[in-house]
Design a protein around this motif. Structure first.
Motif, short mmCIF file in Angstrom:
data_model
loop_
_atom_site.label_atom_id
_atom_site.label_comp_id
_atom_site.label_asym_id
_atom_site.label_seq_id
_atom_site.Cartn_x
_atom_site.Cartn_y
_atom_site.Cartn_z
N ALA A 155 0.86 -1.18 0.00
CA ALA A 155 0.00 0.00 0.00
C ALA A 155 0.90 1.24 0.00
CB ALA A 155 -0.93 0.01 1.21
N THR A 156 0.43 2.29 -0.63
CA THR A 156 1.21 3.53 -0.74
C THR A 156 0.38 4.69 -0.23
OG1 THR A 156 2.39 2.69 -2.68
CG2 THR A 156 2.45 5.06 -2.30
N ALA A 157 0.96 5.45 0.68
CA ALA A 157 0.32 6.66 1.19
C ALA A 157 0.86 7.86 0.42
CB ALA A 157 0.58 6.83 2.68
N VAL A 158 -0.02 8.74 -0.01
CA VAL A 158 0.37 9.93 -0.75
C VAL A 158 -0.17 11.15 0.00
CG1 VAL A 158 0.27 11.14 -2.96
CG2 VAL A 158 0.24 8.64 -2.91
N GLY A 159 0.69 12.11 0.24
CA GLY A 159 0.24 13.30 0.97
C GLY A 159 1.36 14.27 1.23
N TYR A 160 1.12 15.15 2.20
CA TYR A 160 2.05 16.25 2.50
C TYR A 160 2.41 16.23 3.99
CZ TYR A 160 0.98 18.02 -2.12
OH TYR A 160 0.84 18.17 -3.48
N LEU A 201 -5.61 -0.99 8.64
CA LEU A 201 -4.33 -0.84 9.33
C LEU A 201 -3.21 -1.09 8.33
CD1 LEU A 201 -3.26 -0.32 12.22
CD2 LEU A 201 -3.13 -2.80 12.49
N HIS A 202 -2.19 -0.23 8.31
CA HIS A 202 -1.11 -0.37 7.34
C HIS A 202 0.19 0.18 7.92
CE1 HIS A 202 -0.95 3.94 6.15
NE2 HIS A 202 -2.23 3.93 6.42
N THR A 203 1.28 -0.03 7.19
CA THR A 203 2.61 0.39 7.66
C THR A 203 3.23 1.44 6.75
OG1 THR A 203 3.71 -1.39 6.45
CG2 THR A 203 3.03 -1.85 8.71
N ALA A 204 2.47 2.01 5.78
CA ALA A 204 3.01 3.08 4.94
C ALA A 204 3.15 4.33 5.79
CB ALA A 204 2.10 3.33 3.74
N PRO A 205 4.37 4.82 6.02
CA PRO A 205 4.56 5.93 6.96
C PRO A 205 3.77 7.18 6.58
CG PRO A 205 6.66 4.91 6.41
CD PRO A 205 5.65 4.34 5.47
N ILE A 206 3.07 7.73 7.56
CA ILE A 206 2.39 9.02 7.42
C ILE A 206 2.70 9.84 8.66
CG2 ILE A 206 0.56 8.12 5.93
CD1 ILE A 206 -1.29 8.08 8.35
N ALA A 207 2.46 11.13 8.55
CA ALA A 207 2.73 12.04 9.67
C ALA A 207 1.69 13.15 9.64
CB ALA A 207 4.15 12.61 9.58
N ASN A 210 -0.42 14.41 6.49
CA ASN A 210 -0.93 13.36 5.61
C ASN A 210 -2.44 13.15 5.75
OD1 ASN A 210 2.12 11.95 5.71
ND2 ASN A 210 0.95 11.59 3.83
N SER A 211 -3.01 13.69 6.81
CA SER A 211 -4.43 13.46 7.09
C SER A 211 -5.29 13.84 5.88
CB SER A 211 -4.88 14.28 8.29
OG SER A 211 -4.22 13.84 9.45
N GLY A 212 -6.16 12.93 5.47
CA GLY A 212 -7.05 13.20 4.34
C GLY A 212 -6.50 12.71 3.02
N GLY A 213 -5.23 12.27 3.00
CA GLY A 213 -4.64 11.78 1.76
C GLY A 213 -5.04 10.34 1.47
N GLY A 229 -2.40 7.71 13.29
CA GLY A 229 -1.40 6.67 13.51
C GLY A 229 -1.37 6.22 14.95
N ALA A 230 -0.72 5.08 15.17
CA ALA A 230 -0.57 4.53 16.51
C ALA A 230 0.65 5.14 17.17
CB ALA A 230 -0.45 3.02 16.44
N ASP A 231 0.54 5.39 18.45
CA ASP A 231 1.66 5.93 19.23
C ASP A 231 2.56 4.78 19.65
OD1 ASP A 231 3.39 7.29 20.77
OD2 ASP A 231 1.93 8.00 22.25
N SER A 232 3.74 4.69 19.03
CA SER A 232 4.65 3.59 19.34
C SER A 232 5.57 3.91 20.51
CB SER A 232 5.51 3.29 18.11
OG SER A 232 6.37 4.38 17.84
#
Length: 555
Positions: A155-160, A201-207, A210-213, A229-232
């Motif tokens: 899976a790929t996350a796209v955003g800012y 649930l996925h592991t493509a990094p977002i920050a 990225n919300s709404g992407g 995201g989950a707080d690790s």
């Protein structure tokens, strides 16, 4: 704008195990890039002192340089287009603008196009979804939603993401400048419904940012809307949540939006080409078997024709010779009977020598039967001669065999007749032979002539035995190459989803020539050469390939 959740260590271990056994599904970079064309930065703006006079937002008469002060960005997120003018994002991205009438929603595309404003049209805090509509002239290529529930894979996350902005040294005011979206790759890790809405649930990094992407599958189709995201706590694996399409589709339906949905499997062009090669090999093997069968059938047909010709010629020769003999015998019989009657008549009509009477000679009366018999005898003799002379010779066997072998097969004759005229074709999409990333038409109907004229007005070009037409629209950021193969009756559409710069180059190349009309001389060959200018501007492979099987429905 990112919400955090704490996950139990046992849950993390289970999810990691599921990830380990997830089936691989490699994303196509070209498809991710194509989807990113419709991804924008969503900026929340407030009136401020003239700090950013070059914001460049357009909203009819608003936001012009003559109306200071320029708005000041206070936060941002990501959104993606579901229609040319409508964008999905998270509810928490635009929450401030909804609650404060002073704030505006700005849209900053990533391809260098002019920024613009948008207005909120649908809002669901429960599902963390919002729909905004562009109020300026900007138009975006809509993304396609995946119609099937994902079971794993990449899976790929796209955003800012905001941390990328900071790493580049950008300040809050810099986010109003056009920047390409960031793409991060990971894996789907399973379904994890929260207490409020259904998520992936996925592991493509977002920050933050990225919300709404979109979260995309390997074909660039939307699987969900990245939300939190989950707080690790810096010690455990990172996991992220996206609002699933189970929530997104009803949300859009409630807003009277019909998005593009594709429920087909995600297949790479390499897989498609491999399957097509196998299909061609099977067809070639079947054709060779059919050819061998036809050869055997031809041999059987030749042997049968030879035997039948020999038998028929021999029978005709024997019949004619027999008839000639019968006619000759009949002629002899008729001649003999006629001669007998003539001899008798001669004897009966001999004049007698009477004394005392004048000697008078009376010629014999004609015997009509005798004459008829004589004529019949001659006719029968001539008929016998004719029958004997016209009996078929042995060379007639070869002529009859050649005539039988030259007779065309019914299917072949029909095919040649169809190839010679205008055909009305109905073509149906073959999903198993296609790479589908959007929501294409299931059927295509058109008329085809042997010189490559479609529907009586659109000329197709011919190059190296390939009939094609290149379409470069002004309204949509896509180049299509439509092909038709008369021999196999296959209609193929290759679609190239291009960015702003590549699309401009394709339009410039297309604008340099005028396609010849169907009636012009050598139109197909000329157009085949002219289209090369556009083809040279395209990537090596299309994003989408649609294959249709056609059948004749009328003439």
């Amino acid at each position: 704008m990112m919400r955090a959740l704490l996950l139990l260590p046992s849950l993390l271990l289970a999810l990691l195990a599921a990830l380990t056994f997830a089936p691989p599904a490699h994303a196509e970079p070209a498809d991710i890039d194509a989807a990113a064309r419709g991804v924008v930065r969503v900026v929340i703006l407030e009136p401020a002192t003239p700090a950013l006079m070059d914001f460049g937002l357009e909203d009819g008469d608003e936001g012009s340089a003559a109306e200071p002060p320029a708005p000041r960005p206070i936060s941002h997120g990501t959104g993606f287009a579901v229609s040319p003018t409508q964008i999905v994002t998270n509810a928490h991205v635009v929450m401030q603008a909804r609650s404060d009438d002073r704030l505006r929603i700005g849209i900053v595309p990533g391809d260098g196009a002019e920024s613009t404003y948008a207005r909120l049209v649908q809002f669901s805090p429960r599902a963390d979804l919002a729909l905004i509509e562009i109020t300026g002239d900007l138009r975006l290529p809509p993304l396609t939603l995946a119609g099937q529930r994902p079971s794993g894979g990449e899976a790929t996350a796209v955003g800012y993401p905001m941390n990328v902005d900071r790493a580049q040294g950008l300040e809050i005011g810099d986010i109003i400048r056009s920047q390409p979206a960031v793409k991060s790759r990971g894996f789907l890790s399973g379904e994890r419904p929260s207490r409020e809405f259904d998520t992936l649930l996925h592991t493509a990094p977002i920050a933050r940012g990225n919300s709404g992407g979109p979260l995309l599958d390997g074909c660039g189709r939307v699987l969900g809307v990245n939300s939190f995201g989950a707080d690790s706590e810096g010690a455990d694996a990172e996991f992220y949540f996206a609002v699933s399409n189970r929530e997104l589709l009803p949300f859009l339906e409630a807003a009277d939006i019909t998005p593009r949905v594709n429920a087909g499997p995600c297949r790479s062009l390499a897989e498609l080409d491999a399957d097509e090669r196998e299909r061609l090999e099977r067809e070639q093997a079947a054709a060779q078997a059919e050819l061998a069968g036809r050869s055997e059938a031809q041999r059987e047909k030749l042997a049968r024709a030879q035997l039948e010709a020999e038998q028929s010629v021999q029978a005709e020769r024997e019949n004619r010779m027999a008839l000639a003999l019968v006619a000759l015998l009949a002629a002899l019989v008729c001649a003999f009977i006629a001669w007998q009657r003539w001899s008798r008549d001669q004897a009966d009509d001999e004049p007698e020598d009477l004394e005392g009477e004048e000697d008078v000679y009376a010629p014999p009366a004609r015997d009509g039967v005798m004459i008829a018999l004589a004529v019949a005898s001659v006719a029968l003799a001539l008929g016998a001669v004719a029958l004997f002379l016209t009996r078929p010779g042995l060379d007639a066997i070869d002529r009859r065999v050649a005539a039988v072998m030259a007779e065309p097969e019914e299917d072949g004759a029909a095919g040649e007749a169809e190839m010679a005229g205008t055909l009305t074709l109905s073509c149906r999409l073959q999903p198993e032979r296609s790479r589908i990333t959007g929501d294409p038409a299931q059927t295509v109907d058109f008329e085809w002539t042997p010189d490559g004229c479609v529907n009586g007005r659109t000329q197709y070009g011919s190059a190296a035995g390939d009939w094609s037409r290149v379409f470069v629209p002004n309204e949509e950021a896509v180049v299509s190459i439509n092909r038709y193969a008369p021999d196999s009756r296959t209609y193929t559409v290759d679609r190239y989803l291009l960015g702003r710069t590549a699309m401009s180059a394709a339009r410039e190349a297309r604008g340099a020539y005028t396609p010849p009309s169907c009636e012009s001389d050598d139109a197909a060959s000329k157009l085949g050469d002219l289209q090369g200018a556009v083809l040279s501007k395209l990537p090596d492979s299309p994003n989408e390939r649609l294959v249709y099987a056609c059948e004749v429905i009328g003439k």
